[in-house]
Design a protein around this motif. Structure first.
Motif, PDB file in Angstrom:
ATOM      1  N   THR A  19       0.894  -1.121  -0.009  1.00 17.78           N
ATOM      2  CA  THR A  19      -0.040  -0.026  -0.111  1.00 17.78           C
ATOM      3  C   THR A  19       0.776   1.413  -0.202  1.00 17.78           C
ATOM      4  OG1 THR A  19      -0.146  -0.358   2.316  1.00 17.78           O
ATOM      5  CG2 THR A  19      -2.075  -1.049   0.948  1.00 17.78           C
ATOM      6  N   PRO A  20       0.420   2.290  -0.530  1.00 16.53           N
ATOM      7  CA  PRO A  20       1.272   3.650  -0.518  1.00 16.53           C
ATOM      8  C   PRO A  20       1.562   4.276   0.616  1.00 16.53           C
ATOM      9  CG  PRO A  20      -0.856   3.885  -2.042  1.00 16.53           C
ATOM     10  CD  PRO A  20      -0.932   2.589  -1.191  1.00 16.53           C
ATOM     11  N   VAL A  21       2.892   4.591   0.934  1.00 14.77           N
ATOM     12  CA  VAL A  21       3.202   5.475   2.048  1.00 14.77           C
ATOM     13  C   VAL A  21       2.596   6.769   2.081  1.00 14.77           C
ATOM     14  CG1 VAL A  21       5.195   6.318   3.561  1.00 14.77           C
ATOM     15  CG2 VAL A  21       5.326   3.922   2.107  1.00 14.77           C
ATOM     16  N   VAL A  22       2.046   7.148   3.428  1.00 23.42           N
ATOM     17  CA  VAL A  22       1.641   8.227   3.654  1.00 23.42           C
ATOM     18  C   VAL A  22       2.434   8.930   4.688  1.00 23.42           C
ATOM     19  CG1 VAL A  22      -0.360   9.599   4.453  1.00 23.42           C
ATOM     20  CG2 VAL A  22      -0.607   7.719   2.897  1.00 23.42           C
ATOM     21  N   LEU A  23       3.083  10.002   4.595  1.00 20.45           N
ATOM     22  CA  LEU A  23       3.533  10.713   5.760  1.00 20.45           C
ATOM     23  C   LEU A  23       2.423  11.847   6.448  1.00 20.45           C
ATOM     24  CD1 LEU A  23       7.246  11.811   4.246  1.00 20.45           C
ATOM     25  CD2 LEU A  23       6.284   9.613   5.909  1.00 20.45           C
ATOM     26  N   LEU A  24       2.191  11.501   7.446  1.00 18.48           N
ATOM     27  CA  LEU A  24       0.868  12.246   7.928  1.00 18.48           C
ATOM     28  C   LEU A  24       1.448  13.294   8.971  1.00 18.48           C
ATOM     29  CD1 LEU A  24      -2.416  11.865   8.465  1.00 18.48           C
ATOM     30  CD2 LEU A  24      -1.473  10.643  10.822  1.00 18.48           C
ATOM     31  N   THR A  25       1.029  14.520   8.603  1.00 17.67           N
ATOM     32  CA  THR A  25       1.672  15.581   9.361  1.00 17.67           C
ATOM     33  C   THR A  25       0.346  16.009  10.434  1.00 17.67           C
ATOM     34  OG1 THR A  25       0.967  17.183   7.801  1.00 17.67           O
ATOM     35  CG2 THR A  25       3.528  16.544   8.277  1.00 17.67           C
ATOM     36  N   THR A  26       0.568  16.074  11.756  1.00 15.58           N
ATOM     37  CA  THR A  26      -0.235  16.374  12.911  1.00 15.58           C
ATOM     38  C   THR A  26       0.221  17.514  13.693  1.00 15.58           C
ATOM     39  OG1 THR A  26       0.282  14.704  14.220  1.00 15.58           O
ATOM     40  CG2 THR A  26      -1.630  14.290  12.671  1.00 15.58           C
ATOM     41  N   GLU A  27      -0.598  18.057  14.543  1.00 18.50           N
ATOM     42  CA  GLU A  27      -0.032  19.265  15.148  1.00 18.50           C
ATOM     43  C   GLU A  27       0.176  18.817  16.794  1.00 18.50           C
ATOM     44  OE1 GLU A  27      -0.773  23.987  15.743  1.00 18.50           O
ATOM     45  OE2 GLU A  27      -2.371  22.660  16.311  1.00 18.50           O
ATOM     46  N   GLY A  31       2.161  23.370  19.350  1.00 17.52           N
ATOM     47  CA  GLY A  31       2.095  23.974  17.940  1.00 17.52           C
ATOM     48  C   GLY A  31       3.122  23.494  17.216  1.00 17.52           C
ATOM     49  N   THR A  32       4.078  22.620  17.413  1.00 13.86           N
ATOM     50  CA  THR A  32       5.124  22.171  16.743  1.00 13.86           C
ATOM     51  C   THR A  32       4.352  20.969  15.805  1.00 13.86           C
ATOM     52  OG1 THR A  32       5.975  20.529  18.290  1.00 13.86           O
ATOM     53  CG2 THR A  32       7.111  22.704  18.088  1.00 13.86           C
ATOM     54  N   ALA A  33       5.143  20.346  14.574  1.00 13.71           N
ATOM     55  CA  ALA A  33       4.211  19.406  13.942  1.00 13.71           C
ATOM     56  C   ALA A  33       5.007  18.126  13.953  1.00 13.71           C
ATOM     57  CB  ALA A  33       4.373  20.020  12.452  1.00 13.71           C
ATOM     58  N   ASN A  34       4.258  16.968  14.147  1.00 13.20           N
ATOM     59  CA  ASN A  34       4.790  15.677  14.115  1.00 13.20           C
ATOM     60  C   ASN A  34       4.653  15.106  12.735  1.00 13.20           C
ATOM     61  OD1 ASN A  34       5.800  13.552  15.571  1.00 13.20           O
ATOM     62  ND2 ASN A  34       3.767  12.223  15.232  1.00 13.20           N
ATOM     63  N   PRO A  86      12.257   4.437  12.991  1.00 13.27           N
ATOM     64  CA  PRO A  86      12.727   4.335  14.187  1.00 13.27           C
ATOM     65  C   PRO A  86      12.295   5.166  15.345  1.00 13.27           C
ATOM     66  CG  PRO A  86      14.576   4.750  13.169  1.00 13.27           C
ATOM     67  CD  PRO A  86      13.625   5.137  12.165  1.00 13.27           C
ATOM     68  N   LEU A  87      11.421   6.302  14.873  1.00 15.04           N
ATOM     69  CA  LEU A  87      11.056   7.381  15.635  1.00 15.04           C
ATOM     70  C   LEU A  87       9.803   7.635  15.971  1.00 15.04           C
ATOM     71  CD1 LEU A  87      12.998  10.319  13.602  1.00 15.04           C
ATOM     72  CD2 LEU A  87      13.967   8.619  15.154  1.00 15.04           C
ATOM     73  N   THR A  88       9.638   8.081  17.298  1.00 10.67           N
ATOM     74  CA  THR A  88       8.220   8.436  17.735  1.00 10.67           C
ATOM     75  C   THR A  88       8.361   9.853  18.396  1.00 10.67           C
ATOM     76  OG1 THR A  88       6.149   7.987  18.926  1.00 10.67           O
ATOM     77  CG2 THR A  88       8.217   7.274  20.102  1.00 10.67           C
ATOM     78  N   GLY A  89       7.142  10.428  18.155  1.00  8.67           N
ATOM     79  CA  GLY A  89       6.892  12.026  18.701  1.00  8.67           C
ATOM     80  C   GLY A  89       6.255  11.665  20.094  1.00  8.67           C
ATOM     81  N   ALA A  90       5.955  10.582  20.614  1.00  8.52           N
ATOM     82  CA  ALA A  90       5.190  10.140  21.618  1.00  8.52           C
ATOM     83  C   ALA A  90       6.353  10.378  22.919  1.00  8.52           C
ATOM     84  CB  ALA A  90       4.512   8.837  21.821  1.00  8.52           C
ATOM     85  N   ASP A  91       5.988  11.049  23.996  1.00 11.17           N
ATOM     86  CA  ASP A  91       6.866  11.005  25.278  1.00 11.17           C
ATOM     87  C   ASP A  91       6.152  11.068  26.490  1.00 11.17           C
ATOM     88  OD1 ASP A  91       8.959  11.421  26.939  1.00 11.17           O
ATOM     89  OD2 ASP A  91       9.237  13.435  26.546  1.00 11.17           O
ATOM     90  N   PRO A  92       6.012  10.151  27.260  1.00 13.44           N
ATOM     91  CA  PRO A  92       7.035   8.748  27.109  1.00 13.44           C
ATOM     92  C   PRO A  92       6.646   7.818  26.022  1.00 13.44           C
ATOM     93  CG  PRO A  92       5.571   8.758  28.850  1.00 13.44           C
ATOM     94  CD  PRO A  92       5.237  10.031  28.423  1.00 13.44           C
ATOM     95  N   ILE A  93       7.673   7.062  25.673  1.00 15.62           N
ATOM     96  CA  ILE A  93       7.324   5.940  24.579  1.00 15.62           C
ATOM     97  C   ILE A  93       6.452   4.932  25.052  1.00 15.62           C
ATOM     98  CG2 ILE A  93       8.616   4.595  23.072  1.00 15.62           C
ATOM     99  CD1 ILE A  93      11.025   6.409  23.198  1.00 15.62           C
TER     100      ILE A  93
END
Ligand SMILES: Cc1cc2nc3c(=O)[nH]c(=O)nc-3n(C[C@H](O)[C@H](O)[C@H](O)COP(=O)(O)O)c2cc1C
Length: 202
Positions: A19-27, A31-34, A86-93
Motif C-alpha cells: 500500500t502507498p506510504v503516507v507521511l501524516l503531519t499532525t499538530e 504547536g510544533t508538527a509531528n 525508528p522514531l516516535t513523537g510520543a513522550d513517554p514512549i
C-alpha cells in the motif's frame, strides 16, 4: 493451456501486501508538527480511512486537534521515510516500543524534509511530497484494547500537487506519478502502466 498455480497455507507474520506510504503531519500540543509514516490508508470519494497504532503521537494529536495533512512521497523519498521509521513523537514512549524506537521532537530535520504552511489546516504540508492532502477528521474509532488500532476517517479538504504530475485542474497524470509502496516491509515504486480501466478519463 496455462499450468494451474499451486498454493499452500502459511502463517504470515505481517499482512502488509503493498500500500502507498503516507507521511501524516499532525499538530503537537505546543504547536510544533509531528510526522507519522504510515501505509494503512485507503481513499473512497473524498474520505480517507487510516489505521493508526493507539500508542503513537499521530493518533494522540488527531484526537485533540482533528486535522492533518496526508503527504504522499514518491519512491525517491524512501530514505527520508526510513530515517523516520525508528522514531516516535510520543513522550513517554509506550513500553512495547521502547526497545526499538526513540523519541524525536524534530522529525522534519532528521528526515531532511521541508515544512510548508497549509491553507485550511494547522499542520504543515511537506514540500518534497508530490501530493499533499489537507484533511479534517470526521470520525475516530478506538474500539478494542490498547494493542489494537484506531480507525480514523478523514475528509479531504484541499489537494496540492506538484505541477510536474498535474495534467489539468482535475486530473493527476498517472504516468507521471508513482506512489512509494510499502510491500511486506520493503519499499518499491510502480512498474510500467499496464492499461486503463473503462472509467478512466485520460
Ligand atoms: C513505511 C511505514 C509504514 C507504517 N505504517 C503504519 C501504519 O499504517 N499505521 C501505524 O500506526 N503505524 C505505521 N508505521 C509505524 C509508525 O510509523 C511508528 O509507530 C511511529 O513510531 C509512529 O510515530 P508517532 O508515534 O510519532 O506517530 C509505519 C512505519 C513505516 C516506516
Amino acid at each position: 493451456m496455462n499450468a494451474v498455480p499451486e498454493s499452500r497455507i502459511i502463517e504470515p507474520k505481517i499482512l502488509y501486501f503493498g500500500t502507498p506510504v503516507v507521511l501524516l503531519t499532525t499538530e503537537n500540543l505546543d504547536g510544533t508538527a509531528n510526522i507519522t509514516p504510515m501505509s494503512s490508508a485507503w481513499a473512497l470519494g473524498d474520505r480517507i480511512v487510516l489505521g493508526l497504532g493507539k500508542g503513537g503521537q499521530g493518533i494522540s494529536n488527531l484526537r485533540e486537534r482533528p486535522e492533518c495533512v496526508l503527504n504522499l512521497p514518491g519512491p525517491d523519498l524512501w530514505r527520508s521515510v526510513e530515517a523516520l521509521a525508528p522514531l516516535t513523537g510520543a513522550d513517554p514512549i509506550p513500553e512495547w516500543k521502547q526497545p526499538l524506537f526513540r523519541y524525536e521532537k524534530d522529525k522534519f530535520a532528521v528526515a531532511g524534509l521541508t515544512p510548508e504552511a497549509s491553507t485550511r489546516v494547522r499542520p504543515p504540508r511537506i514540500t518534497e511530497c508530490p501530493i499533499q492532502i489537507e484533511a479534517a477528521i470526521r470520525h475516530i474509532s478506538m474500539a478494542g484494547d490498547s494493542t489494537s488500532f484506531a480507525v480514523v476517517e478523514a475528509q479531504a479538504l484541499t489537494v496540492h500537487a506538484h505541477t510536474a504530475i498535474v495534467l489539468d485542474d482535475s486530473h493527476i497524470a498517472p504516468e507521471a506519478w508513482s506512489p512509494l509502496i510499502y510491500n511486506f516491509r520493503h519499499y518499491f515504486g510502480l512498474g510500467p502502466d499496464l492499461g486503463r480501466t473503462f472509467r478512466a478519463e485520460i
